[in-house]
Every structure is written in C-alpha cells, then in structure tokens.
Design a protein around this motif. Structure first.
Motif, PDB file in Angstrom:
ATOM      1  N   GLY A  18      19.208   7.637  -8.224  1.00  0.00           N
ATOM      2  CA  GLY A  18      19.081   8.936  -8.856  1.00  0.00           C
ATOM      3  C   GLY A  18      20.452   9.468  -9.243  1.00  0.00           C
ATOM      4  N   PRO A  19      20.556  10.753  -9.520  1.00  0.00           N
ATOM      5  CA  PRO A  19      21.842  11.328  -9.944  1.00  0.00           C
ATOM      6  C   PRO A  19      22.930  11.136  -8.892  1.00  0.00           C
ATOM      7  CG  PRO A  19      20.032  12.856 -10.342  1.00  0.00           C
ATOM      8  CD  PRO A  19      19.465  11.742  -9.523  1.00  0.00           C
ATOM      9  N   GLU A  32      23.539  10.816 -14.650  1.00  0.00           N
ATOM     10  CA  GLU A  32      22.130  11.192 -14.567  1.00  0.00           C
ATOM     11  C   GLU A  32      21.322  10.206 -13.735  1.00  0.00           C
ATOM     12  OE1 GLU A  32      21.027  11.355 -18.640  1.00  0.00           O
ATOM     13  OE2 GLU A  32      22.456  12.950 -19.116  1.00  0.00           O
ATOM     14  N   ARG A  33      21.682   8.959 -13.810  1.00  0.00           N
ATOM     15  CA  ARG A  33      20.980   7.913 -13.059  1.00  0.00           C
ATOM     16  C   ARG A  33      21.826   6.660 -13.072  1.00  0.00           C
ATOM     17  NH1 ARG A  33      17.238   4.625 -16.459  1.00  0.00           N
ATOM     18  NH2 ARG A  33      17.718   5.051 -18.643  1.00  0.00           N
TER      19      ARG A  33
END
Length: 439
Positions: A18-19, A32-33
């Motif tokens: 994830g972030p 962001e990912r």
C-alpha cells in the motif's frame, strides 16, 4: 558494450504494498502503491522495492517510479507521452553515470527489455536524446531486471548481504492504508498510543500464566523468578542475541558451573568464560559477557552484601532503580529501562513513581516509533522524551507492546502491515525506519 556483464537475474517472489514514503535529502516523497520483491543475481538473494508516485516532470505532472535495491534507490521512471494507452514509464540506461546515445549498442543484459530513445517518447524540450527502457509501470520483473543490471554495472551490490526476514506470504492487497485519517499529529499520536496500550492488555490477558514467560523453557523461567542474581544476569546478557537465548543462559550457565553463587563467580572469570564459550555457546559475546558477569558479581558482593535482590527490594523509584542498573558494567539505558518494567510488571516488585519509567531504546521499538510517526528522529533521548510526553502516566508502558509488534509484524525491510495490531491507525511510513540498525 558487448563486454559488459550479463548476470543471471531471477525474480523469486513479490508482494503488493500500500502507500509508503521515502525520505530524500530534500524532503519526503509519497508513493501511492508499490511492490516488494525478492530476486537473485547469480544466486545472490537481494530485496527490491518498486514504488509508483507522481511528480512534475518535463512540463507537467507525470506518473513516476523509483526502484530500490537493498534500500538503495537505483532507477527512476517517468511517464511516457502515450501513457494513457501504454501505461509505460521510461528510464535511462546508464552503464556508467553517463547516458547511452542513440547509436550505442545496449548492454547484453538489456536484450530482453524494450529499448527506445527517450526524446522520441517524451516530445518536449529537455527530454534527453538517450537510450531508455520503456516498461509498464507495474512490470515488476522488468523494473527489477533494470535496477539489478544497474546495480551490477555500478558495483552497488553488497558482497555479504545482511540477514533479513523473508517476505510475508503473497497478498493481492498488501499493507492497507490506515483507516483512520487523523486531522493533526496529536490525533495520530493518541490513536497509536491507545492501540499500543490495547495490544499490551490483550497480550497480558492472553497469557495462560500470570508470571513472566522469558523463554519457552519453564525451568529456566522459574530460575529467573526465584534467583535474583539470575535475573540480573539475564539483563546483562540481553544484547546481540535473541531474548529467549539471553534469558535462558543463566539456567544453562548454572548447569555448566554447578552453582550460581555470586561470591564464587566473582573470583572465577576464567571458569565463567569457559562455561559460556563451551559449545553450544551461551552468547555470541564470549569475551564481553564473562567480564560483565564477574564485575556484576563483585558489585553485588561489595554494594549489596551478596544479595542481588537488594538492588530493588527497598521500594525505589523508577528513576533511582534505572540508575542502579546503569551502574553495572554492560547495562545501559536500554537494559536498565527494560529491567525496571519487567520487575514491576512481571515480577510484582513494588517500585515508586512509575511515571518516571522509560522505554528501552531497542531496535524493534525504534522501527515502530518511526513508522507510526510517534518519533521524528532515530535518537535515544528524542524517543524517550516523546514517550514521556505521549503517555506521562507511565512512559515505560509503551515499551513492551512496541517491542512485541516490532519483533512480530513491524520487521525490517517488508513489514507485515496487513495483520499488525496497529494497522487501523498506523500511517505506515515504512521508509522512515530504513536506516535503523541494532545499537
């Protein structure tokens, strides 16, 4: 370029993330990912991370990527003009620190990757007339190969990789972003502190026995609870090895010595050294620990009349007791703070003014404090001060849950955020702890 190395590179496994964020010298960049991966280069295992973010470049905001090898950011990608159709990013091929011109032959390792001229794919002033790879932003295998080829060309691979945890099981989702979006730092800090304390209570209620479980060996645990000098020895030994190994050592040392009398230990450094070094070694520090133990035994004999329990039996304050422990050679702030918490919490020793207790500056706690943003710096005094500010009722209460979470979930490299007890409140600022090493 035909003489350039063409190493055998293989992607072994990967996991979606994830972030997360990365600290550049000029500031923090959010991604962001991304993906975390394990790859091999000529059989040598390396960790790779590939993150997707966004940044202004070549006249407008563009999708961009960074690929790290063993925590070293080695290649960056930038959105091509046809990204809406191709979903591709461009990254320059650099065998040295210089670009390869369009008439150059790409190194052999790039034969399996699509190679273009960057200025043909980004038609704007400033785009270099140089060779670049053009890869989908989510082509983790391609980005891994590109980054590792550069790592080999630039001699950036470690010859002896450090020990690390393997990746958690593959997940389609990876670490999710925090569900709670605090309005300010105080709200975030309060949420994390409450989650730590809640986990501590959960851990306490889950214990079958109310007594401390120092090791998996019940006889060793009982010895630590019954023999005060054994407890002091466990504190001394809890450095550079696993906690279980350190706290089981007093029980095994008694077996090897045939006694655990501080008076006799004080006079027998050679015998203590031989017993600790005997295979299997009781500790990795076979020179330091015998000296620490003998000096501790001598101090117990001269300052406490041979009774290690007298160190804490007069109802001292938390700060007084920390100072007493720190007077022993081999015990610093980390061990002293830990000892005070264990004595009061697990052995039921009456200690005054526990609001003056402190966290232990331990590698597991440091990762948790940084990644949850409870602390801004990997600095002992800064973290101790933060703990006192965040939970003035008893700062040391944050120590055990942070240690347990750091050891079990918030591991070095790729943490297991998805199942961590803090996942609902943690901002998952993973890279803040990228440089944390054992102190």
């Amino acid at each position: 370029m035909e003489n350039m190395p063409n190493p055998k590179i293989q992607l072994v496994e990967m996991k979606a993330l994830g972030p997360f964020s990365w600290h550049w010298p000029e500031g923090i960049e959010r991604f962001e990912r991304g993906w975390a991966a394990v790859a091999t280069v000529e059989g040598q295992e390396v960790h790779v991370r590939h993150g997707i973010g966004r940044r202004d470049a070549y006249g407008r905001p563009r999708v961009r990527s960074v690929t790290w090898v063993e925590g070293d950011p080695l290649v960056e990608g930038v959105e091509s003009d046809d990204f809406d159709r191709s979903e591709a990013l461009l990254s320059l091929i650099k065998v040295t620190k210089h670009h390869l011109k369009p008439d150059a032959t790409p190194p052999p390792g790039y034969l399996s990757l699509p190679v273009v001229v960057m200025a043909d794919e980004i038609r704007t002033p400033g785009a270099p007339q140089s060779l670049a790879v053009k890869l989908r932003h989510d082509d983790v295998a391609g980005w891994t190969r590109h980054a590792l080829l550069r790592a080999v060309a630039w001699d950036r691979l470690r010859s002896q990789p450090t020990e690390r945890e393997v990746l958690p099981p593959v997940s389609d989702v990876g670490p999710a972003p925090a569900n709670v979006q605090p309005q300010d730092d105080s709200e975030l800090h309060a949420a994390v502190v409450n989650a730590l304390l809640a986990y501590a209570e959960q851990h306490k209620s889950a214990q079958v026995e109310p007594t401390a479980e120092f090791t998996q060996d019940q006889e060793a645990n009982e010895f630590l609870l019954e023999n005060d000098f054994a407890f002091l020895t466990g504190v001394l030994f809890d450095q550079g090895v696993s906690a279980e190994r350190a706290w089981r050592a007093p029980f095994l040392l008694r077996q090897r010595l045939g006694h655990f009398d501080p008076e006799r230990i004080a006079q027998d450094e050679a015998g203590v050294r031989e017993a600790i070094a005997q295979p299997p070694k009781l500790h990795r520090y076979i020179e330091k620990t015998p000296r620490w133990l003998v000096l501790a035994a001598r101090r117990v004999m001269t300052e406490y009349a041979g009774d290690a329990g007298a160190i804490w039996s007069d109802h001292p304050s938390a700060s007084e007791l920390q100072d007493r422990f720190k007077a022993f050679v081999g015990i610093g702030q980390k061990k002293a703070a830990m000892a005070v918490e264990i004595l009061e919490r697990d052995r039921g020793v009456p200690i005054r003014d526990m609001e003056r207790s402190d966290i232990a500056y331990d590698v597991h706690l440091r990762r948790v404090f940084l990644r949850t943003r409870l602390a801004d710096l990997d600095d002992r005094d800064h973290m101790i001060t933060r703990a006192r500010e965040l939970y003035p009722e008893r700062p040391g209460a944050l120590d055990l849950p942070s240690w347990l979470i750091g050891r079990s979930w918030c591991r070095p490299g790729v943490p297991d955020c998805a199942s961590c007890p803090l996942t609902q409140v943690c901002p998952k600022d993973i890279e803040r702890a990228s440089q944390v090493v054992s102190a």
